[in-house]
Design a protein around this motif. Structure first.
Motif, mmCIF file in Angstrom:
data_model
loop_
_atom_site.group_PDB
_atom_site.id
_atom_site.type_symbol
_atom_site.label_atom_id
_atom_site.label_comp_id
_atom_site.label_asym_id
_atom_site.label_seq_id
_atom_site.Cartn_x
_atom_site.Cartn_y
_atom_site.Cartn_z
ATOM 1 N N ILE A 122 0.754 -1.042 -0.089
ATOM 2 C CA ILE A 122 -0.028 0.017 -0.082
ATOM 3 C C ILE A 122 1.041 1.174 0.052
ATOM 4 O O ILE A 122 1.835 1.316 0.780
ATOM 5 N N ARG A 123 0.838 2.061 -0.938
ATOM 6 C CA ARG A 123 1.637 3.272 -0.986
ATOM 7 C C ARG A 123 0.854 4.344 -1.501
ATOM 8 O O ARG A 123 -0.359 4.076 -2.104
ATOM 9 N N PRO A 124 1.311 5.658 -1.157
ATOM 10 C CA PRO A 124 0.598 6.832 -1.589
ATOM 11 C C PRO A 124 0.389 6.968 -3.408
ATOM 12 O O PRO A 124 1.379 6.375 -4.138
ATOM 13 N N GLU A 125 -0.432 7.257 -3.773
ATOM 14 C CA GLU A 125 -0.748 7.620 -5.370
ATOM 15 C C GLU A 125 0.001 8.749 -5.875
ATOM 16 O O GLU A 125 0.227 9.478 -5.070
ATOM 17 N N ILE A 170 -5.778 12.140 1.053
ATOM 18 C CA ILE A 170 -5.073 11.026 1.087
ATOM 19 C C ILE A 170 -5.603 10.162 0.077
ATOM 20 O O ILE A 170 -6.875 9.960 -0.127
ATOM 21 N N LEU A 228 -4.305 6.333 -1.856
ATOM 22 C CA LEU A 228 -3.573 5.374 -1.962
ATOM 23 C C LEU A 228 -3.850 4.439 -2.854
ATOM 24 O O LEU A 228 -4.884 4.291 -3.311
ATOM 25 N N HIS A 261 -7.557 1.032 -4.918
ATOM 26 C CA HIS A 261 -7.199 2.642 -4.599
ATOM 27 C C HIS A 261 -8.346 3.129 -3.662
ATOM 28 O O HIS A 261 -9.331 2.495 -3.705
ATOM 29 N N LEU A 283 -6.672 -1.211 2.437
ATOM 30 C CA LEU A 283 -6.734 0.269 2.080
ATOM 31 C C LEU A 283 -7.430 1.264 2.960
ATOM 32 O O LEU A 283 -7.019 2.390 3.322
ATOM 33 N N GLY A 304 -5.631 3.849 5.134
ATOM 34 C CA GLY A 304 -6.042 5.298 5.081
ATOM 35 C C GLY A 304 -6.251 5.977 6.387
ATOM 36 O O GLY A 304 -5.925 7.118 6.738
#
Ligand code: COA
Length: 173
Positions: A7-10, A50, A52, A63, A101, A105
């Motif tokens: 899981i990472r930032p968009e 936020i 992700l 997403h 997700l 978040g």
């Protein structure tokens, strides 16, 4: 079974893949989808706090977006977010990606000091993450009923006699 999920930032490089995932998830579930356009509007308006992605073997499979909402409780401004939308590629659904997700978040939102999250969603899905219609009930909003739910990220935040939830203009509500 998903084993190697990140899981990472968009980033902006993800936007085309993200639009496809949102559209395919919502079209599979509801037969149509305006959610990718909604995300584009709230992104353009700078409201996203936020975003992700869930990535597996270099491919994005899910997403989630949390964006700013205008919320008051008993006359005081709350630092609140809307969770919408959360999307998982149909072929990967029911393997825990949506839950990962949502929890990721919430962790970021807590770290950043947000008070609460509101959403419109399935009343059988979101309560497992702490959301309740009772939490959202004191707030006057464009939505109501058992699909409109809230989660207090800080205990007591939603214990108000009355409040308001206003969705910024890009939501078109
Ligand atoms: C909702 C969604 C994000 C869940 O992601 P997911 O990765 O499949 O969910 P998880 O694997 O974390 O959790 C699976 C659980 O969610 C439940 N669930 C999934 N979609 C659901 C729905 N539409 N209504 C009720 N429950 C649902 C499943 O029944 C399953 O429950 P179980 O564990 O008791 O069997 C995904 O199904 C999706 O993209 N759906 C289409 C878009 C959508 O509806 N987004 C949410 C708008 S409110």
């Amino acid at each position: 079974m998903i084993t190697s999920l990140t899981i990472r930032p968009e980033t902006s490089a993800d936007w085309p893949a993200v639009a496809e995932i949102i559209t395919s998830a919502f079209t599979a579930a509801f037969g149509e989808s305006a959610e990718a356009e909604l995300v584009q509007r709230i992104r353009k308006a700078g409201l996203i706090e936020i975003a992700l992605v869930a990535e597996q073997d270099g491919a994005i499979g899910g997403h989630i977006v949390f964006s700013r909402l205008d919320v008051t409780g008993d006359g005081r401004t709350l630092n609140a977010l809307a969770l919408a939308p959360v999307s998982v590629t149909p072929a990967l659904q029911r393997s825990g990606i949506g839950g990962r997700l949502i929890e990721a978040g919430h962790a970021v939102a807590r770290e950043r000091g947000f008070d609460a999250v509101f959403l419109l969603g399935h009343p059988t899905y979101y309560p497992r993450f702490g959301y309740s219609a009772a939490g959202a009930a004191p707030f006057r909003a464009p939505f109501g009923g058992d699909h409109f739910m809230a989660l207090a990220l800080k205990p007591g935040t939603l214990d108000v006699a009355s409040g308001t939830v206003a969705y910024p203009p890009p939501w078109g509500l």
